[in-house]
Design a protein around this motif. Sequence first.
Motif, PDB file in Angstrom:
ATOM      1  N   GLN A  92      -2.325  -8.267  -8.345  1.00 45.79           N
ATOM      2  CA  GLN A  92      -3.745  -7.889  -8.366  1.00 45.79           C
ATOM      3  C   GLN A  92      -4.073  -6.960  -7.197  1.00 45.79           C
ATOM      4  OE1 GLN A  92      -6.596  -8.713 -10.647  1.00 45.79           O
ATOM      5  NE2 GLN A  92      -6.873  -6.827  -9.484  1.00 45.79           N
ATOM      6  N   PHE A  93      -3.526  -7.276  -6.021  1.00 45.74           N
ATOM      7  CA  PHE A  93      -3.775  -6.432  -4.857  1.00 45.74           C
ATOM      8  C   PHE A  93      -3.264  -5.013  -5.093  1.00 45.74           C
ATOM      9  CE2 PHE A  93      -2.640  -4.626  -0.710  1.00 45.74           C
ATOM     10  CZ  PHE A  93      -3.892  -4.659  -0.099  1.00 45.74           C
ATOM     11  N   ALA A  94      -2.039  -4.882  -5.596  1.00 47.14           N
ATOM     12  CA  ALA A  94      -1.468  -3.560  -5.863  1.00 47.14           C
ATOM     13  C   ALA A  94      -2.312  -2.796  -6.883  1.00 47.14           C
ATOM     14  CB  ALA A  94      -0.030  -3.686  -6.349  1.00 47.14           C
ATOM     15  N   ASP A  95      -2.831  -3.499  -7.895  1.00 47.13           N
ATOM     16  CA  ASP A  95      -3.689  -2.850  -8.893  1.00 47.13           C
ATOM     17  C   ASP A  95      -4.972  -2.335  -8.245  1.00 47.13           C
ATOM     18  OD1 ASP A  95      -4.404  -2.053 -11.592  1.00 47.13           O
ATOM     19  OD2 ASP A  95      -5.805  -3.748 -11.591  1.00 47.13           O
ATOM     20  N   TRP A  96      -5.586  -3.142  -7.392  1.00 44.80           N
ATOM     21  CA  TRP A  96      -6.804  -2.701  -6.698  1.00 44.80           C
ATOM     22  C   TRP A  96      -6.517  -1.512  -5.782  1.00 44.80           C
ATOM     23  CZ3 TRP A  96      -8.455  -8.355  -5.566  1.00 44.80           C
ATOM     24  CH2 TRP A  96      -9.344  -8.803  -6.548  1.00 44.80           C
ATOM     25  N   VAL A  97      -5.385  -1.547  -5.095  1.00 41.10           N
ATOM     26  CA  VAL A  97      -5.016  -0.439  -4.204  1.00 41.10           C
ATOM     27  C   VAL A  97      -4.859   0.849  -5.005  1.00 41.10           C
ATOM     28  CG1 VAL A  97      -3.178   0.471  -2.711  1.00 41.10           C
ATOM     29  CG2 VAL A  97      -3.998  -1.871  -2.394  1.00 41.10           C
ATOM     30  N   LYS A  98      -4.181   0.754  -6.146  1.00 40.15           N
ATOM     31  CA  LYS A  98      -3.996   1.941  -6.988  1.00 40.15           C
ATOM     32  C   LYS A  98      -5.344   2.491  -7.448  1.00 40.15           C
ATOM     33  CE  LYS A  98      -1.603   3.662 -11.053  1.00 40.15           C
ATOM     34  NZ  LYS A  98      -0.691   3.332 -12.155  1.00 40.15           N
ATOM     35  N   ILE A 126       0.843  -1.203   0.000  1.00 36.25           N
ATOM     36  CA  ILE A 126       0.000   0.000   0.000  1.00 36.25           C
ATOM     37  C   ILE A 126       0.872   1.246   0.000  1.00 36.25           C
ATOM     38  CG2 ILE A 126      -1.703   1.329   1.318  1.00 36.25           C
ATOM     39  CD1 ILE A 126      -2.731  -1.486   2.343  1.00 36.25           C
ATOM     40  N   ALA A 127       1.893   1.271   0.855  1.00 36.01           N
ATOM     41  CA  ALA A 127       2.778   2.439   0.948  1.00 36.01           C
ATOM     42  C   ALA A 127       3.553   2.666  -0.348  1.00 36.01           C
ATOM     43  CB  ALA A 127       3.743   2.281   2.126  1.00 36.01           C
ATOM     44  N   ARG A 128       3.981   1.583  -1.003  1.00 35.97           N
ATOM     45  CA  ARG A 128       4.705   1.700  -2.277  1.00 35.97           C
ATOM     46  C   ARG A 128       3.778   2.158  -3.406  1.00 35.97           C
ATOM     47  NH1 ARG A 128       7.327  -3.047  -1.383  1.00 35.97           N
ATOM     48  NH2 ARG A 128       5.866  -4.213  -2.652  1.00 35.97           N
ATOM     49  N   PRO A 149     -10.885  -6.013 -12.005  1.00 35.81           N
ATOM     50  CA  PRO A 149     -12.155  -6.679 -11.784  1.00 35.81           C
ATOM     51  C   PRO A 149     -12.652  -6.434 -10.363  1.00 35.81           C
ATOM     52  CG  PRO A 149     -10.370  -8.274 -11.655  1.00 35.81           C
ATOM     53  CD  PRO A 149      -9.754  -6.952 -12.050  1.00 35.81           C
ATOM     54  N   VAL A 150     -13.942  -6.578 -10.169  1.00 36.58           N
ATOM     55  CA  VAL A 150     -14.544  -6.337  -8.855  1.00 36.58           C
ATOM     56  C   VAL A 150     -14.126  -7.473  -7.910  1.00 36.58           C
ATOM     57  CG1 VAL A 150     -16.723  -6.115  -7.591  1.00 36.58           C
ATOM     58  CG2 VAL A 150     -16.499  -5.125  -9.869  1.00 36.58           C
ATOM     59  N   PRO A 151     -13.593  -7.155  -6.715  1.00 31.48           N
ATOM     60  CA  PRO A 151     -13.297  -8.216  -5.738  1.00 31.48           C
ATOM     61  C   PRO A 151     -14.561  -9.024  -5.439  1.00 31.48           C
ATOM     62  CG  PRO A 151     -12.325  -6.138  -5.045  1.00 31.48           C
ATOM     63  CD  PRO A 151     -13.207  -5.833  -6.219  1.00 31.48           C
ATOM     64  N   THR A 165     -11.063  -4.567   3.187  1.00 32.88           N
ATOM     65  CA  THR A 165     -12.310  -3.910   2.787  1.00 32.88           C
ATOM     66  C   THR A 165     -11.977  -2.777   1.839  1.00 32.88           C
ATOM     67  OG1 THR A 165     -13.295  -4.417   4.936  1.00 32.88           O
ATOM     68  CG2 THR A 165     -14.358  -2.695   3.622  1.00 32.88           C
ATOM     69  N   PHE A 166     -12.529  -2.847   0.630  1.00 34.26           N
ATOM     70  CA  PHE A 166     -12.422  -1.751  -0.327  1.00 34.26           C
ATOM     71  C   PHE A 166     -13.743  -0.990  -0.261  1.00 34.26           C
ATOM     72  CE2 PHE A 166      -9.455  -4.885  -2.102  1.00 34.26           C
ATOM     73  CZ  PHE A 166      -8.330  -4.100  -2.284  1.00 34.26           C
ATOM     74  N   PHE A 167     -13.711   0.243   0.230  1.00 35.03           N
ATOM     75  CA  PHE A 167     -14.945   0.989   0.478  1.00 35.03           C
ATOM     76  C   PHE A 167     -15.699   1.362  -0.793  1.00 35.03           C
ATOM     77  CE2 PHE A 167     -12.368   1.767   4.313  1.00 35.03           C
ATOM     78  CZ  PHE A 167     -13.195   1.093   5.203  1.00 35.03           C
ATOM     79  N   ARG A 168     -15.013   1.466  -1.917  1.00 29.99           N
ATOM     80  CA  ARG A 168     -15.661   1.709  -3.216  1.00 29.99           C
ATOM     81  C   ARG A 168     -15.350   0.531  -4.143  1.00 29.99           C
ATOM     82  NH1 ARG A 168     -18.770   5.451  -1.315  1.00 29.99           N
ATOM     83  NH2 ARG A 168     -17.853   7.471  -0.932  1.00 29.99           N
ATOM     84  N   GLY A 169     -15.440  -0.658  -3.604  1.00 29.43           N
ATOM     85  CA  GLY A 169     -15.030  -1.872  -4.304  1.00 29.43           C
ATOM     86  C   GLY A 169     -15.779  -2.199  -5.570  1.00 29.43           C
ATOM     87  N   THR A 170     -17.030  -1.772  -5.697  1.00 33.15           N
ATOM     88  CA  THR A 170     -17.773  -2.068  -6.919  1.00 33.15           C
ATOM     89  C   THR A 170     -17.240  -1.280  -8.107  1.00 33.15           C
ATOM     90  OG1 THR A 170     -19.456  -0.428  -6.339  1.00 33.15           O
ATOM     91  CG2 THR A 170     -19.907  -2.721  -5.733  1.00 33.15           C
ATOM     92  N   SER A 171     -16.417  -0.260  -7.857  1.00 34.90           N
ATOM     93  CA  SER A 171     -15.814   0.536  -8.937  1.00 34.90           C
ATOM     94  C   SER A 171     -14.473  -0.027  -9.389  1.00 34.90           C
ATOM     95  CB  SER A 171     -15.629   1.985  -8.477  1.00 34.90           C
ATOM     96  OG  SER A 171     -16.871   2.572  -8.180  1.00 34.90           O
ATOM     97  N   LEU A 172     -13.976  -1.057  -8.710  1.00 39.24           N
ATOM     98  CA  LEU A 172     -12.691  -1.657  -9.074  1.00 39.24           C
ATOM     99  C   LEU A 172     -12.884  -2.663 -10.203  1.00 39.24           C
ATOM    100  CD1 LEU A 172     -11.260  -2.346  -5.494  1.00 39.24           C
ATOM    101  CD2 LEU A 172     -10.952  -0.307  -6.919  1.00 39.24           C
TER     102      LEU A 172
END
Length: 170
Positions: free
Chosen positions: A154-160, A81-83, A129-131, A120-127
Motif C-alpha cells: 500500500q505504501f509503494a502504491d501511495w508513493v507511486k 521510495i527509491a525503488r 484510497p486516501v490515507p 506526510t503526503f502533500f497531495r494526500g487527498t488525491s491518493l
Amino acid sequence: MAKETSKKSATVAKKPDAKPVAAKAAKPRKEVAKSADAKPILLSGGNPQIAKGYGDAPVQAYIAAMPGWKSDLGRRLDALIARTVPGVRKAVKWNSPFYGLEDNVWFLSLHCFTKYVKVTFFRGTSLRPVPLGASKHPEVRYLDIYEGQLDEAQFADWVKQASQLPGERM
C-alpha cells in the motif's frame, strides 16, 4: 637613566595583558570541536536534529540517527521510495527527510515521533484510497506507522501515485 627604566617597565606591563587575551580567544575553538563518534542530537519526540542539506547523504544521516526500530523502518521506507520513483530527489529540511522529482518540489516527507514515524503526503487527498490521517491543510494526509505495522504494498502504491501529482513547493 630613570626615564629609560620607566619606559621599559611600561612596555613590560603591557606584554602580560596581551598574552592572556590571545589565549582566551583560542581556547573556545578547542572546546567546540566535536568527536566523530558523538551521538546525534534527538529533539522532542526522538526526532533527529540533522542539518539542512540536499541529496542522499543528509537523508541517510537522518535515517541512521532515528532511534531504535525507527531506523530500520526509515531504511525500508527510503528503499521503497527509491525503488518506486527512479531518480527521486532527497533533502533534509526542518529536521525531516523530503522526497520529490524537482529541487524544492516535494511529494512526501517523514518525521520521527516517540512511538511512530509520520509520513506526510502533500497531495494526500488525491491518493486512492486516501490515507486516514487528516490535516488542517486541505490537501495533506498523514500515515502514522507504528512498529511492525508497515503495509509495504500500500505504501509503494501511495508513493507511486504521489510522485505523479504536482508537488508542494518548499
